[in-house]
Motif scaffolding. Structure first.
Motif, mmCIF file in Angstrom:
data_model
loop_
_atom_site.group_PDB
_atom_site.id
_atom_site.type_symbol
_atom_site.label_atom_id
_atom_site.label_comp_id
_atom_site.label_asym_id
_atom_site.label_seq_id
_atom_site.Cartn_x
_atom_site.Cartn_y
_atom_site.Cartn_z
ATOM 1 N N GLN A 144 0.820 -1.200 0.000
ATOM 2 C CA GLN A 144 0.000 0.000 0.000
ATOM 3 C C GLN A 144 0.861 1.260 0.000
ATOM 4 O OE1 GLN A 144 -0.224 2.266 2.758
ATOM 5 N NE2 GLN A 144 1.219 1.090 3.975
ATOM 6 N N TRP A 147 1.473 3.882 -2.851
ATOM 7 C CA TRP A 147 0.577 5.027 -3.022
ATOM 8 C C TRP A 147 0.792 6.058 -1.911
ATOM 9 C CZ3 TRP A 147 -3.462 5.609 -6.742
ATOM 10 C CH2 TRP A 147 -4.353 6.662 -6.514
ATOM 11 N N THR A 241 -3.314 -3.312 -10.273
ATOM 12 C CA THR A 241 -2.782 -3.382 -8.917
ATOM 13 C C THR A 241 -3.944 -3.659 -7.988
ATOM 14 O OG1 THR A 241 -0.995 -1.822 -9.411
ATOM 15 C CG2 THR A 241 -1.553 -2.145 -7.095
ATOM 16 N N ASN A 243 -5.488 -3.928 -4.545
ATOM 17 C CA ASN A 243 -5.293 -3.372 -3.218
ATOM 18 C C ASN A 243 -5.957 -4.280 -2.184
ATOM 19 O OD1 ASN A 243 -5.330 -1.707 -0.902
ATOM 20 N ND2 ASN A 243 -7.101 -0.560 -1.642
ATOM 21 N N SER A 245 -5.844 -4.136 1.567
ATOM 22 C CA SER A 245 -5.327 -3.392 2.719
ATOM 23 C C SER A 245 -6.351 -3.206 3.837
ATOM 24 C CB SER A 245 -4.820 -2.016 2.272
ATOM 25 O OG SER A 245 -5.908 -1.222 1.782
#
Length: 251
Positions: A144, A147, A241, A243, A245
């Motif tokens: 993460q 970003w 991508t 994510n 998280s």
């Protein structure tokens, strides 16, 4: 078309780590011959002894030595099965909570391991898959932090992880005509040795407090995402991508 990886070979780097071992177990359970790559021979031996199925291989190498990448491809060939893909999870994190404590050696270790070796192994596997003509999948592990820029003294680590996202997109475009897909998985906080290393209990608790779901991921939860992208069922996903998280990163 089969939606499983059964009967193929898959390379898993960082295979004795928390996420790597989870990926290796999941694909082995599907009837895959795992080519497990990591640094320590003894840990690789223990991993292979625990994997279901047969035909597994191990390769103990430091991926920063680019000359070792051919050994990994040779081990995949030795399985006697078609190579279906690469789960590239190997990484190193050296936390430095103060910027002035980051050394050139810290930079070189993390960028050479996490980005330079990633490109050259991706290239070797991607070209092998393209030449075979059967397509395939490469999944790289980002974070993460690609970003957010990174937390907990991980600025250099996440500089490399951001590079992995950009590089994977470029490789996805380049290899798409040969039906070789390249994607990344970007985990948030995962309950692994790497996550806990160099953090106090208070720092770890503060990190978890930022996660809307209120906890760290298990390695299996990240492995689920990696294996999804490896499978034929994700055949129309490339350059993405994913994510994972717990809501910490939303975009």
């Amino acid at each position: 078309m089969s939606e499983t990886l059964a009967g193929s070979a898959v390379i898993v780097t960082g295979a004795t780590g928390g996420i790597g071992a989870a990926v290796a177990r999941m694909v082995a359970a599907e009837g895959v011959a795992v080519v497990a790559v990591d640094l320590a021979v003894d840990r690789l031996d223990r991993l292979l002894a625990d994997l279901p199925g047969a035909g597994h291989r191990s390769v103990a190498v430091d991926l920063r030595d680019l000359a070792t990448h051919d050994r990994i491809l040779d081990a995949a060939g030795d399985t006697g099965r078609p190579l279906a893909g690469l789960a590239h999870l190997a990484a190193v994190l050296r936390r430095r909570h103060r910027l002035e404590d980051i050394t050139e050696e810290d930079w070189d270790l993390q960028v050479d391991t996490n980005l330079k070796a990633t490109f050259f192994l991706n290239r070797a596997v991607g070209l092998r898959l393209a030449a075979a003509g059967n397509g395939g999948a490469i999944v790289n592990l980002s974070s993460q932090g690609w970003w957010t820029g990174g937390l907990g003294g991980s600025v250099v680590y996440n500089a490399a992880k951001g590079g992995i996202v950009s590089m994977s997109r470029g490789l996805a475009r380049t290899l798409a005509p040969q039906r070789v897909r390249v994607n990344t998985v970007a985990p948030g906080f995962v309950d692994t040795e790497m996550m806990r290393a160099g953090m106090t209990d208070e720092q770890l608790a503060a990190s978890v407090a930022m996660v809307p779901l209120g906890r760290m991921a298990t390695p299996d939860e990240i492995a689920d995402a990696v294996v999804y992208l490896l499978r034929p069922g994700a055949r129309y996903v490339t350059g993405a991508t994913l994510n994972v998280s717990g809501g910490q990163l939303m975009y």
